[in-house]
Design a protein around this motif. Sequence first.
Motif, mmCIF file in Angstrom:
data_model
loop_
_atom_site.group_PDB
_atom_site.id
_atom_site.type_symbol
_atom_site.label_atom_id
_atom_site.label_comp_id
_atom_site.label_asym_id
_atom_site.label_seq_id
_atom_site.Cartn_x
_atom_site.Cartn_y
_atom_site.Cartn_z
ATOM 1 N N ALA A 1 0.880 -1.258 0.144
ATOM 2 C CA ALA A 1 0.010 -0.052 -0.117
ATOM 3 C C ALA A 1 0.924 1.390 0.050
ATOM 4 C CB ALA A 1 -0.953 -0.043 1.189
ATOM 5 N N ALA A 2 1.997 1.243 0.720
ATOM 6 C CA ALA A 2 2.834 2.334 0.789
ATOM 7 C C ALA A 2 3.487 2.694 -0.694
ATOM 8 C CB ALA A 2 3.972 2.057 1.838
ATOM 9 N N LEU A 3 3.387 2.029 -1.703
ATOM 10 C CA LEU A 3 3.993 2.502 -2.965
ATOM 11 C C LEU A 3 3.352 3.426 -3.437
ATOM 12 C CD1 LEU A 3 4.339 -1.032 -4.768
ATOM 13 C CD2 LEU A 3 5.948 0.336 -3.716
ATOM 14 N N ALA A 4 2.102 4.044 -3.121
ATOM 15 C CA ALA A 4 1.369 5.051 -3.372
ATOM 16 C C ALA A 4 2.337 6.258 -3.135
ATOM 17 C CB ALA A 4 0.239 5.417 -2.926
ATOM 18 N N GLU A 5 3.087 6.422 -2.305
ATOM 19 C CA GLU A 5 3.954 7.436 -1.574
ATOM 20 C C GLU A 5 5.166 7.647 -2.550
ATOM 21 O OE1 GLU A 5 4.479 6.377 2.272
ATOM 22 O OE2 GLU A 5 2.478 6.282 2.717
ATOM 23 N N PRO A 6 6.112 6.716 -2.836
ATOM 24 C CA PRO A 6 6.937 6.853 -4.143
ATOM 25 C C PRO A 6 6.485 7.361 -5.148
ATOM 26 C CG PRO A 6 7.557 4.924 -2.886
ATOM 27 C CD PRO A 6 6.187 5.306 -2.446
ATOM 28 N N VAL A 7 5.426 6.881 -5.657
ATOM 29 C CA VAL A 7 4.437 7.359 -6.914
ATOM 30 C C VAL A 7 4.462 9.032 -6.767
ATOM 31 C CG1 VAL A 7 2.439 7.206 -8.184
ATOM 32 C CG2 VAL A 7 3.360 5.098 -7.427
ATOM 33 N N ALA A 8 4.033 9.301 -5.707
ATOM 34 C CA ALA A 8 3.657 10.713 -5.423
ATOM 35 C C ALA A 8 4.723 11.541 -5.529
ATOM 36 C CB ALA A 8 3.016 11.107 -3.928
ATOM 37 N N LEU A 9 6.035 10.898 -4.931
ATOM 38 C CA LEU A 9 7.194 11.602 -5.037
ATOM 39 C C LEU A 9 7.770 11.759 -6.415
ATOM 40 C CD1 LEU A 9 9.918 13.060 -4.046
ATOM 41 C CD2 LEU A 9 10.599 10.578 -3.567
ATOM 42 N N LEU A 10 7.790 10.630 -7.140
ATOM 43 C CA LEU A 10 8.470 10.649 -8.591
ATOM 44 C C LEU A 10 7.453 11.634 -9.528
ATOM 45 C CD1 LEU A 10 8.797 6.704 -8.821
ATOM 46 C CD2 LEU A 10 10.549 8.509 -9.269
#
Length: 683
Positions: A326-335
């Motif tokens: 679920a935390a993969l949404a956070e690297p997505v937001a950063l990228l």
Amino acid sequence: MEHAVSTPETPEEPRSADDGTPAEGARVSEAEAELAAQRLERERIERRKAERQGPVEAGTKLSGTAAELLAAVRAVESGEKPPATVFEEARPAPRRPAPEPVRRAPAVVPEGPAAPAEGAVGEVREVLTRGGAPAALAASAAAALGEGAAQLLREDPWQLLRVPGVRPEQADGFARALLGGEAGPGDERRGRALTVWLLEQAAPAGHTALEMAALTEALGRQGVPAPEDAVRDAIAEGDVLVFQDAAGEPVGEDEEQPVRVLVGLERCALAEESLADGLARLVNSAPKQAGAAEEWERAAAAGGSAADLIRAASGHGLVLHTGGEAALAEPVALLDAAHGMGLRAWAATHGPVGRERFAARVEGPGVATVAGLLSGAEGPGRDAEGALDVDLLVVLDAPQLDVETAALLTESLPDGARLVLSGDPAVLWSVGPGRVFADLLAARACPQVASRRPAPGPLGELVSGIGVGELLQVEAPEKEVVIVPVRDAGEAVHRTVQLVADSVPRAIGVPAEETQVITPGHGGAVGTRVLNAALKERLNPGPGRFAGFDPGDRVAWSPAPGRTLPGRVVGADAEGLRLDCAGETVVVPRDRVEQTVRHGWALTAHQAVGSRWPAAVVVLPGDAVPALSRPWIYTAFSRADRHLSVVHGVGQALQRAVAEVPAKPRTTRLPVLLAPQLPGAAD
């Protein structure tokens, strides 16, 4: 379907190009990528050695022993069993569009490094035959020992231990046949060779070095009468390196600082030193400013741990990010935010399955595999100075980085770049030396952002509990979690096939080709070999027309040791076996199929890490108890997106493993090497 449950009732193994940098769109495979990365590593080691001012402190028709030796070597080469596990225990920059991901062309696996000259192989074959070893090992021995291999074996028969798969008792027999009564357990040559062999076995188990006491104890178990002398001889000959690292907290000026004496292989030592230097460079340097501070703050306006990650990356060269799927949404937001500010933003995953899954979540930033990024087969390419052409690199699946790969990554980043290492710290660590992500988390060398995004649903609740040592009872109204009790191995195999072929497709709606079986090992009555044979017979029966494979077979391809790519057989011809691996066509030459390809309906947890499937069937037979640990169970159970079936034959051992069996310790030097280079170290 079997009864849906909440909680189970009170209730691996690892497995190879051409010089030059591939051009964009070139026919480059995962194997080429891995071999190119290894070549860069060798060149780097040679450069570092040159910079040092002084020495570092420091077949068929065979029977009996020969047949056993050949079988052992082939077992390791094919991945059927791992090497012996001995130690288990400014101004805004102009906006620039980020590059599009490289389009990968169909790949042909190269035939690997140049084979030894036939004359050299013939000489080695003669020596092997004289020593009672199988002549079929000649090519492997010539490649492992290099120029003058035959003469080296005559002078020091225990150098046969450098051939993967050869064990000490087999090398001893070979030595006795060549040397007669001169070959004894106290021979200095034997002690030196065993010292190196033990360290080579320790590396796949995660150790970058071993404490002197552990090494000498292991040598004693191998019958070396004077273990300390054997280690000293190996150090004196330059076969291994010795280190004295401070142990415990710093002491006062008048007190003597305790030390621990470690012994390691040169390749691991140099990689770990290089990694520490590269990480310190990132920590101590200011990242390149592209985008005003207010732009970064606007990107973080949504709040939550994604905002924390964006803010941390805006001002630091190295950031650690932890969390599950679920935390993969956070690297997505950063990228996405970095791409919007004109930064050259890229992500790198452990394997192509993870690459395709993550690429579907981002629009502008590029996504590559780590091996492809390092070799140039994928990614943005390199600048005039040889550094990766990136401003921000987010490495996902960070726990899978070993020290050699991590060193290459950090060395490849340009000055001013940002590196974010992101991953789930609860999964199994790398198949290779080091525990890079865990060491960095413990060292607190840079900002750390822990995701606060909860894992959804019953599966998320179950896996989250396992991560903290609790096997929770979860409500599974849609049969998200199902426990299938079994009494013996035969029933475990039968129920596994039934689940994959019938129950899960019928009750859950997930077809067999989207269900992955995971089991603790390759061998045994319920290992991957037995399960794959049973699943093939049910799901894709056939004569195995090409080295045991038929079109439609699910396979696991290992282009390099420790890396497994799931795929499917699409055909075979004179060039070799044709596979589809995550949409990429791969051709494995005929003579490499046996060593690098196996059926893949069932995998080990180490093979499955970095990938996820709609449904997973985790098989826990009674003989699996010694292999169970909290990280293994967490990794296996978390491979399922929608449904998890557990074929359960280990009784209370499952709950005990979750609560009481953490990851096995690894001996590494990264924290000691990194600490003096961090801000405030002088204080």
